[in-house]
Design an enzyme around this catalytic site. Structure first.
Site, mmCIF file in Angstrom:
data_model
loop_
_atom_site.group_PDB
_atom_site.id
_atom_site.type_symbol
_atom_site.label_atom_id
_atom_site.label_comp_id
_atom_site.label_asym_id
_atom_site.label_seq_id
_atom_site.Cartn_x
_atom_site.Cartn_y
_atom_site.Cartn_z
ATOM 1 N N SER A 121 1.054 4.687 -21.193
ATOM 2 C CA SER A 121 1.734 4.045 -22.546
ATOM 3 C C SER A 121 1.715 2.543 -21.981
ATOM 4 C CB SER A 121 3.090 4.532 -22.202
ATOM 5 O OG SER A 121 3.876 4.254 -21.101
ATOM 6 N N GLU A 154 -2.412 6.837 -30.345
ATOM 7 C CA GLU A 154 -3.133 5.731 -30.158
ATOM 8 C C GLU A 154 -4.676 6.042 -29.364
ATOM 9 O OE1 GLU A 154 0.074 2.043 -29.926
ATOM 10 O OE2 GLU A 154 -0.262 3.477 -28.266
ATOM 11 N N ASN A 192 4.106 0.198 -28.756
ATOM 12 C CA ASN A 192 4.885 -0.418 -27.565
ATOM 13 C C ASN A 192 4.814 -1.732 -27.540
ATOM 14 O OD1 ASN A 192 6.251 1.909 -26.301
ATOM 15 N ND2 ASN A 192 4.481 2.215 -24.889
#
Length: 505
Positions: A121, A154, A192
């Site tokens: 992430s 993503e 993020n």
């Protein structure tokens, strides 16, 4: 010839790994689960079986389909059993060294056509692949929790990742029912990265005592239109997830001010007040339900109101206030200056109330500012100066409660609450586009699907008015001198040229 993906290996069978396995088998792909912890893969398979059976019992699909999907799932007891997979996705601990070691180990097992993907992430794909002999095989494939429900993924291209591998994962994502967005390998990727402004401004305002946790959540939720406020959300996801990502992105960007973490989150992270999972976060969950949210304050109709004089940066805002006050029977002053007894309402952008009062050359004791950026009929935010008379604060609160609409009365803040948050969200989206991290279309789609915002950040800027966003940022920058508020070049140039922010020329 394009890469064909049928057999997928998944390493790490926690929540993320199991979620990826579920959407893969439900789309007809063969999945081999592996976990270094003894029995973990078997437990994940059993849990997936229960999930599919439950969905079948609710009529989501037939029991026959559930059985067929589960038949695509098998267990590996040795890492070597994954060597013939077309794609291997690691969903293990978020530790760079551990991921690097795993990728090097996998590289020694598989052929040149196997795609090696990381579900990281926040870690750099280029860094994960750095010790490999064939870094071109390694790609980022970042899903969101819960994977079956969060329909975005993503696909991150590392510095050496082959283009055909990116294309293959984009196609695979669609087959698995997810919307793929392509991102370059930058800290936080798209989602993020774009999400930094949502929480960071809330923490900053809490430190500044602009409003309480409940009031800030209310403005985010009832005013701006987010599904949850920032403190509700972090309590749900967990401070143990949120804070490390904030620090990681901040340090990877070499202490760029836009991504500065908060001392508030650091303290709670250390104290293990992580949110729902520990029973306490910004709210209390020891009873199982959220406790400690203060209701909105309503002020009843007064026997008498002062006359009101209006000032506004925009003519449209002046008309909105004038029409409302006349509908409520409030007497307006229309002279060039207010009387000494008048309540002065100022609809301003990017300022605190003191600065607005002085700019209009009004006695600050008479002034209450109102935020009209996000609309007028859902929720209202009022901001007095430090020395506004209490009778004027009470009158303003009552006036804007008269039609039953809730409001928040905040302490002075440069740019209210919503203006700060929305300007930063839009600005950060523009910065991501300026950096070439992703296309404007993918940035907007990723944020809508991954963060649940009503609009993508760049399209939201167009909806709110890019000129207003630029005005807010310019004023906040000038007043605070904080570099995190500096406007993006993408934003400023398009406003100057009167172009929509989504323009990619």
């Amino acid at each position: 010839m394009s890469i064909q993906i049928q057999q997928i290996g998944i390493i790490g069978t926690g929540t993320m790994g199991a979620g990826i396995a579920q959407i893969a088998i439900q789309s007809g792909h063969d999945v081999i689960l592996f976990d270094a912890k003894a029995g973990a893969a078997e437990q994940a398979r059993e849990k997936l079986g229960k999930t599919l059976n439950t969905l079948a019992s609710k009529g989501k699909f037939s029991q026959e389909k559930a059985n067929q999907d589960l038949s695509h799932l098998s267990i590996a007891t040795e890492l070597e059993q994954l060597k013939n997979c077309d794609l291997i996705v690691e969903a293990i601990v978020e530790n760079l060294e551990v991921k690097q070691q795993l990728m090097q180990q996998l590289e020694s097992l598989v052929g040149t056509q196997t795609i090696l993907a990381s579900n990281t992430s926040s870690l750099s794909i280029t860094a994960i692949a750095a010790g490999c002999k064939r870094p071109e095989q390694i790609v980022g494939y970042h899903f969101f929790n819960p994977v079956p429900l969060m329909k975005v993924v993503e696909v991150i291209q590392g510095f050496n990742t082959r283009e055909d591998i990116v294309d293959a994962l984009m196609q695979l994502s669609v087959k698995m029912g997810h919307h793929p967005v392509k991102a370059q390998d930058t800290p936080g990727f798209i989602i993020n990265h774009a999400g930094r402004a949502f929480g960071s401004e809330a923490y900053a305002m809490l430190i500044e005592n602009v409003a309480s946790v409940s009031e800030l959540d209310r403005i985010y939720r009832d005013g701006i239109g987010f599904k949850m406020g920032p403190f509700e959300l972090v309590d749900l996801t967990g401070m143990d997830v949120s804070h490390p990502v904030s620090e990681s992105i901040y340090h990877q960007y070499y202490e760029e001010a836009r991504y500065r973490p908060s001392v508030i989150t650091r303290q709670r992270y250390i104290a293990k007040q992580l949110g729902r999972k520990t029973g306490k976060g910004f709210y209390d969950y020891t009873t199982g339900e959220k406790q400690g949210e203060d209701p909105a304050v309503f002020v009843e109709k007064l026997d008498q109101y002062p006359t009101v004089w209006i000032a506004a940066d925009l003519e449209k805002d002046q008309s909105i206030l004038k029409d409302y006050l006349e509908q409520q029977g409030i007497t307006l002053e229309t002279g060039p200056e207010p009387s000494e007894q008048a309540l002065v309402l100022i609809a301003s952008y990017g300022e605190d109330a003191t600065t607005a009062a002085l700019r209009y050359q009004i006695n600050p004791k008479q002034v209450v500012c109102i935020d009209l950026l996000y609309g007028f009929n859902k929720h209202r935010t009022l901001m007095p100066t430090l020395i506004t008379d209490s009778k004027h604060k009470t009158a303003a609160h009552s006036i804007f409660n008269l039609d039953g609409t809730s409001l928040s009365m905040i302490q002075e803040s440069t740019g209210f609450v919503a203006q700060r948050v929305l300007a930063m969200i839009v600005n950060l989206g523009c910065d991501i586009a300026q950096q070439g991290v992703a296309s404007v279309e993918d940035i907007n789609a990723a944020v809508r699907l991954g963060l649940g915002y009503p609009y993508g950040p760049i399209e939201w800027g167009d909806k709110l008015g890019a000129d207003k966003i630029l005005l807010i940022l310019d004023r906040m920058s000038a007043i605070s001198r904080d570099p995190r508020y500096r406007p993006s070049a993408w934003l400023r140039r398009r406003v100057q040229l009167k172009l929509p922010l989504v323009t990619t020329v």
